[in-house]
Structures are given as structure tokens and as C-alpha cells.
Design an enzyme around this catalytic site. Structure first.
Site, mmCIF file in Angstrom:
data_model
loop_
_atom_site.group_PDB
_atom_site.id
_atom_site.type_symbol
_atom_site.label_atom_id
_atom_site.label_comp_id
_atom_site.label_asym_id
_atom_site.label_seq_id
_atom_site.Cartn_x
_atom_site.Cartn_y
_atom_site.Cartn_z
ATOM 1 N N HIS A 1 0.845 -1.194 0.000
ATOM 2 C CA HIS A 1 0.000 0.000 0.000
ATOM 3 C C HIS A 1 0.885 1.251 0.000
ATOM 4 O O HIS A 1 0.679 2.183 0.764
ATOM 5 C CB HIS A 1 -0.951 0.002 1.201
ATOM 6 C CG HIS A 1 -1.885 -1.171 1.237
ATOM 7 N ND1 HIS A 1 -3.242 -1.074 1.103
ATOM 8 C CD2 HIS A 1 -1.634 -2.515 1.370
ATOM 9 C CE1 HIS A 1 -3.794 -2.274 1.147
ATOM 10 N NE2 HIS A 1 -2.839 -3.169 1.313
ATOM 11 N N TYR B 1 3.870 -5.502 9.462
ATOM 12 C CA TYR B 1 3.822 -4.040 9.436
ATOM 13 C C TYR B 1 4.991 -3.473 10.247
ATOM 14 O O TYR B 1 5.578 -2.459 9.875
ATOM 15 C CB TYR B 1 2.492 -3.511 10.003
ATOM 16 C CG TYR B 1 1.263 -3.811 9.169
ATOM 17 C CD1 TYR B 1 1.217 -4.891 8.292
ATOM 18 C CD2 TYR B 1 0.127 -3.008 9.247
ATOM 19 C CE1 TYR B 1 0.082 -5.166 7.536
ATOM 20 C CE2 TYR B 1 -1.010 -3.280 8.479
ATOM 21 C CZ TYR B 1 -1.018 -4.360 7.642
ATOM 22 O OH TYR B 1 -2.152 -4.633 6.902
#
Ligand code: HEM
Ligand code: HEM
Lengths: 362, 181
Positions: free
Chosen positions: A72, A337
Site C-alpha cells: 500500500h 507491518y
């Protein structure tokens, strides 16, 4: 003869006994070090770890884009606030669900690891939010614009990445490898059916965004309620097709200049038997839903300078009153992440050994 | 007959063995959690933070005990180099058992994370949010942990050397055995 023999054995044992002590002095720390190395995964290169997932994502992206999120990567920062309806209070003690005003720092993005990819190259858009409660606890959530995820487990996610790795000859994934992956993973069928129909939206404002993973709300009595959620836009759906490669950010600036954009947080409650550990399966459409409040976005800034840049939208940063479910994707997302965040902040810091160097230009 | 001063005082011994277990566990939990993507990752992280802060509090207490009750003297015949190594490594261990949790706390603060020790207990940030500071501190946390582990291994080897080869009562002074004379 006999006594002589036993005497020399005794001497030998004494000497061996002396060496044995040194063996312990070296051997015990060595054994502890080996156990540590094993725990760290150094002796098990086949183990699935967050750095391995991120390495594979980088290979699939074709390059490392210093300072950018590994997934992303292309997005914009937004700010606004969340106005709780209070309707979820019987089910969760989290302050975000009380009536009131919670500041939000968020980010819209498109899926994929290339921060320069054309907006129309993928249909998946995402919304990530950080809500900061008055008591200082936070709720972070990353949501995607599709109702089901392609895979249910970190292992399948990794295999999917491997299958999607571009073939150096064509620059595209090998269709045979991809087909073999889908054949071996029938759970991807609902996602593929969605992807076949999905058109890349011309605006972030018109999408719904799904949590995909399940979570548990915890009420004042400590009882747990399995839920998923989605953000439903007030902006009307459009058939428009974006023009050019970078229309999403421009569209957002334009819409926000005309006024705030709003979504409603609709929280869906599981019935017994609904899968909480399988993000590939939607829950039946008749499940009870509660409107937990309204998200109002008021401003946007580029991601290179905006407040969202240095935020890791780790879905396991949760306030008291919201907890993880048994969904195996959640800990994997949290770990991946963190690994992505460490790499991109290390690049920002220009630490030696990172792919730092050129500062982003946009 | 050994005099009481041949041993560490009992609070020092208790803190030593309690913290040895906690710190060794933390070193394993730390490298184990960053090498896992399963539900183990999540629960190890949730153990790591409160256990690390507990170590910080106990380290402060232990330092106070140490300053009030100096340890028994090292054997008079211990070579100078070994004396110096004992002195330096002990203070390095104290420094690291304070620094590691402080760096962990500071790095989460710099990363803009709420420093949650449980579902509801949150520590305040001790640094303003700053991505560059986060990166530096996160690497520092990992390298200091390696240094702590290596120092611990040397400490373990030295303790075994005193106990098995020199048999000079140094190991006993922490285990609680009276040295044989
Ligand atoms: C095991 C599965 C998954 C992995 C390994 C993964 C990996 C990643 C990584 C590495 C990032 C960059 C994070 C950062 O640097 O801040 C990211 C971003 C994101 N992911 Fe995932 N992802 C997974 C599944 C999902 C799922 C199921 C969702 C949706 C519910 C999702 C939604 C997002 C969103 C919204 C972002 C953007 C966050 C932002 O804008 O900062 N991901 N993902
Ligand atoms: C004696 C105390 C501590 C020890 C020995 C210790 C040890 C470690 C080790 C060995 C790692 C793995 C480093 C790597 O391989 O990258 C680690 C990571 C970490 N530690 Fe600690 N730590 C301590 C205290 C703390 C405290 C007090 C906190 C926070 C309040 C903390 C938060 C973390 C976090 C968040 C990570 C990394 C998680 C990730 O990147 O996914 N640690 N620690």
C-alpha cells in the site's frame, strides 16, 4: 597388576575430570547460545518470518522504494474526527464508542508496493485510521475495499506472494504458477469472483472499506462479542473512470475543498458458528449490524510530509474494550507491518545498510 | 567457619536469581517474537513489555541494595585482570538491565505507539513521536540485547569457572553455599 591398573585408571579419571570441568565451562554457555540462535530462527531458515514476507513483497514490487511502505505504498494522509453514536457502548468499553469526538489521523492508499503505480492498476483501495482516545489509548485499523480476503493464513499469503512474483522474462507473474496456486487454494474463490467484477474507483470517497479480520468487543462485564466492521460512505457511488495515473489524490483535494467526507462505521456481530479465523469467508448478510458512529474527514496532505507518514497502522494497536480474535492473519499483519515500519524509518534515518539515499520527490 | 560477609545479603541473592530468570527469558522472548508471525508473536509481545518494565523497576531496587550492602570481597589471590573483568562486566550488566527497558520504552514512544503494558495500562511517552528516532532506538534495542546476551554468557562461564575450577567460594557467595575452607 590389578592394583596398578586401577591406580592408573584413577589418575586418568582425575585428569579427565579436570578437563570435564572446562568442558562444562565452555559447553553450557555454548548450548545457551545455540538455543538462542535457534529461537531467533538463525538455524531454521525455512521458518516464515516477517522479514521473509517483506523480502518477498520487495521482490514482487520490482524494487525497494526507500522510505515508503512496503505494501500500500501509494497513498495520501487525511485528518478528521470520529463521532461515536454511543450505540456500541453495551458491547464495548472502548472510549471511541462513547458519544463524543475522537481525533483521527488516517491514510488512503492503493494496494501494491510501488508508490508510482497508476491509480487504475489495481481495484483495491484502502483506508487506515488512527483514533486517539481521551485516555491516550489508541485504536488503529487498516481496511480494504473488498468484502473478503484472498487467503486465510500467513502461510497461504506467503505462497500467494511467491506465485505472484514477476517472471524476469516477461515482467509479469507466471500464469501457470498462479493457476497452480489458485487450484491448490480454493478458499481464494470468493475473492477472485469479487476481483473479476471490481473496477478501480475514481475516488477514495465512494468506496466501502472492510476490516476483513474479526475482532472481539469486550463489554463492562468482560463478555466478548465477535465482530467485523466496515466503513460505509455517504458519498454516492459513481460509474466514473479516473483519468491519468494520479487522479485519486487530486479527487480527494477537490472533494474536501467542497466540504468534509463522511463514512459510517457499521459493526457486524457474529452468530455462533460464523468463522472468526477465516477472512476469506463473508458472514451471512442477515447478521445484526450497529452504526457505531460517523467518520468525518476534513483535510488531506501528501504522505511524504503528512502526519500519517510515520504511523504504523498495526491492526493490533487496540484500546481497552477491543481485542484480537483468533484470526491468524492478525499477528502476521502486526509482525509484517512492524518489519516494514522499521525498514522505512531506517531509510528515513539514512542508517547504514538500508536502501536509503534518494529522498522521495513527490 | 565463614563469616556472613562472605556471602551476598539475601535480598541481593533473591534479586539476582529472580532477575537472571527474567532477563534470560526476555532475551529469548525478544528474538523469538520477532522471528514469529503466528499467534505466538502477539502474546510474546504482550508478555515482553510488562516483563521488561518489571525488570527496570527491579534493577533500580537492586542498585539500591547493591549500594547499601557492598558485595563480599573477591578472593585475595584473584589475578588483577580477572578482578578488573569482574568489576567491568558487573557494571556493564547493571547498565544494560537499566538501558534495555528504557530504550524499549523510548523507542515505542518515538514510534508514536501507545506503550500498553496490558489491555488497559498505558505508560506515558518519554519521547515525542519521531520516525528517525524510532529507527535508531529500535536498532539500539536489538544491539544492546546482543551485548547483554554476550555479557551474560561470559558471566555464566566465569561463574562456572569459579565454581568448578577455582572453587574459591565466589559462586557460593551468590548461590548461598558457605564456602568450604
Ligand atoms: C498476512 C497478511 C498481510 C500482510 C503480510 C500485509 C502486509 C502489509 C504491509 C507490510 C503493509 C505496510 C505497513 C506499513 O509500512 O505501515 C501493509 C499495509 C496495509 N495493509 Fe496489509 N497485509 C496483510 C493483510 C491485510 C489485510 C487482510 C488487510 C485488510 C483488512 C490489510 C490492509 C492493509 C492496509 C489498509 C494497509 C495500509 C496501511 C497504511 O496506509 O499505512 N492488509 N500491509
Ligand atoms: C531487560 C529488558 C529487555 C530485554 C532483554 C529485551 C530484549 C529484546 C530483544 C532481544 C528483542 C529482539 C530484537 C531483535 O532481534 O530485533 C526485543 C524487541 C522488542 N522489544 Fe525488548 N527487551 C527488553 C525490554 C523491553 C521493554 C521495556 C519494551 C517496551 C516497553 C520492549 C519492547 C520491545 C519491542 C516493541 C520489540 C520489537 C517488536 C517488533 O519489532 O516486532 N522491550 N527486545
Amino acid at each position: 597388576m590389578g592394583s596398578n591398573w586401577s591406580g592408573s585408571l584413577h589418575r586418568m579419571m582425575r585428569r579427565a575430570g579436570g578437563w570435564w570441568r572446562y568442558g562444562v565451562i565452555a559447553g553450557v554457555p555454548l548450548a545457551v547460545a545455540a538455543a538462542w540462535a535457534y529461537t531467533a530462527g538463525w538455524l531454521a531458515p525455512g521458518r516464515l518470518t516477517a522479514p521473509r514476507i517483506i523480502d518477498q513483497i520487495q521482490v514482487n514490487s520490482g524494487s525497494v522504494y526507500p522510505g515508503y511502505r512496503r505494501a500500500h505504498a501509494k497513498g495520501v494522509c487525511v485528518i478528521g474526527h470520529f463521532v461515536g453514536s454511543g450505540a456500541l457502548q453495551p458491547y464495548s468499553t472502548a472510549q471511541v464508542f462513547m458519544q463524543g469526538d475522537i481525533p483521527v489521523v488516517g491514510r488512503f492508499a492503493i494496494a501494491g508496493g510501488n508508490p508510482y503505480a497508476p491509480d487504475g492498476s489495481v481495484p483495491v483501495r484502502s483506508m487506515a485510521l488512527r483514533l486517539t482516545q481521551p485516555n491516550g489509548q489508541q485504536w488503529r485499523t487498516g481496511m480494504n475495499s473488498m468484502p473478503v480476503n484472498a487467503v486465510a493464513t500467513p502461510q497461504a499469503f506467503f505462497e500467494q506472494l511467491q506465485a505472484q512474483q514477476p517472471d524476469p522474462a516477461t515482467g509479469k507473474p507466471d500464469p501457470a504458477r498462479l493457476a497452480a496456486f489458485f487450484a491448490a487454494h480454493p478458499e481464494t474463490a470468493p475473492f477472485r469472483a469479487w476481483a473479476k467484477m471490481a473496477r478501480p474507483s475514481a475516488s477514495f470517497a465512494t468506496n466501502s472499506y472492510w476490516s476483513l479480520n474479526a475482532f472481539e468487543l469486550v463489554d463492562a462485564q468482560g463478555a466478548k462479542h465477535a465482530v467485523r466492521w466496515r466503513m460505509v460512505p455517504e458519498s454516492a457511488a459513481e460509474d466514473a473512470k479516473g483519468q491519468g495515473d494520479n487522479y485519486l489524490a487530486a479527487d480527494l483535494v477537490q472533494r474536501l475543498a467542497a466540504g468534509p467526507l463522511r463514512w459510517h462505521l457499521r459493526v457486524t456481530f457474529a452468530e455462533p458458528g460464523d468463522p472468526t479465523a477465516d477472512a476469506t469467508k463473508a458472514w451471512p448478510a442477515d447478521r445484526r449490524e450497529i452504526d457505531a458512529g460517523m467518520l468525518e474527514l476534513t483535510g488531506t496532505t501528501p504522505q511524504d510530509s503528512g502526519a500519517c507518514r510515520d504511523i504504523n497502522y498495526d491492526p493490533l494497536v487496540l484500546p481497552d474494550g477491543i481485542q484480537a480474535s483468533d484470526d491468524p492473519l492478525l499477528p502476521a499483519r502486526s509482525a509484517a507491518y512492524a518489519a516494514s515500519y522499521l525498514r522505512r524509518t531506517s531509510e528515513e534515518a539514512h542508517l547504514p545498510g538500508t536502501a536509503a539515499g534518494k529522498k522521495e520527490t513527490r | 567457619m565463614a563469616r556472613p560477609t562472605d556471602m551476598f545479603v539475601w535480598p541481593a541473592r533473591l534479586l539476582h536469581w529472580l532477575m537472571a530468570a527474567m532477563i534470560l527469558a526476555m532475551l529469548f522472548i525478544g528474538v523469538g517474537m520477532v522471528a514469529s508471525v503466528s499467534e505466538r508473536h502477539d502474546w510474546l509481545v504482550r508478555v515482553h513489555k510488562p516483563l521488561g518494565i518489571a525488570i527496570l523497576l527491579l534493577a533500580v531496587l537492586r542498585l539500591a541494595v547493591r549500594l547499601r550492602h557492598p558485595p563480599p570481597p573477591l578472593p585475595a589471590d584473584l589475578p588483577l585482570l580477572q578482578r578488573w573483568a569482574a568489576f567491568a562486566s558487573h557494571w556493564l550488566l547493571y547498565a544494560l538491565m537499566l538501558a534495555l527497558p528504557l530504550v524499549g520504552w523510548a523507542m515505542l514512544s518515538a514510534g508514536g505507539y501507545p506503550v500498553m503494558l496490558s489491555h488497559s495500562l498505558r505508560l506515558p511517552a518519554i519521547l515525542p513521536a519521531n520516525g528517525v528516532a524510532f529507527a535508531v532506538l529500535r536498532h539500539l534495542h536489538a544491539w544492546l540485547a546482543v551485548l547483554l546476551f554476550v555479557t551474560f554468557l561470559a558471566h555464566l562461564g566465569a561463574a562456572l569457572y569459579h565454581g568448578l575450577v577455582r572453587r574459591d567460594g565466589v559462586l557460593g557467595s551468590m548461590v548461598g553455599w558457605r564456602p568450604r575452607r
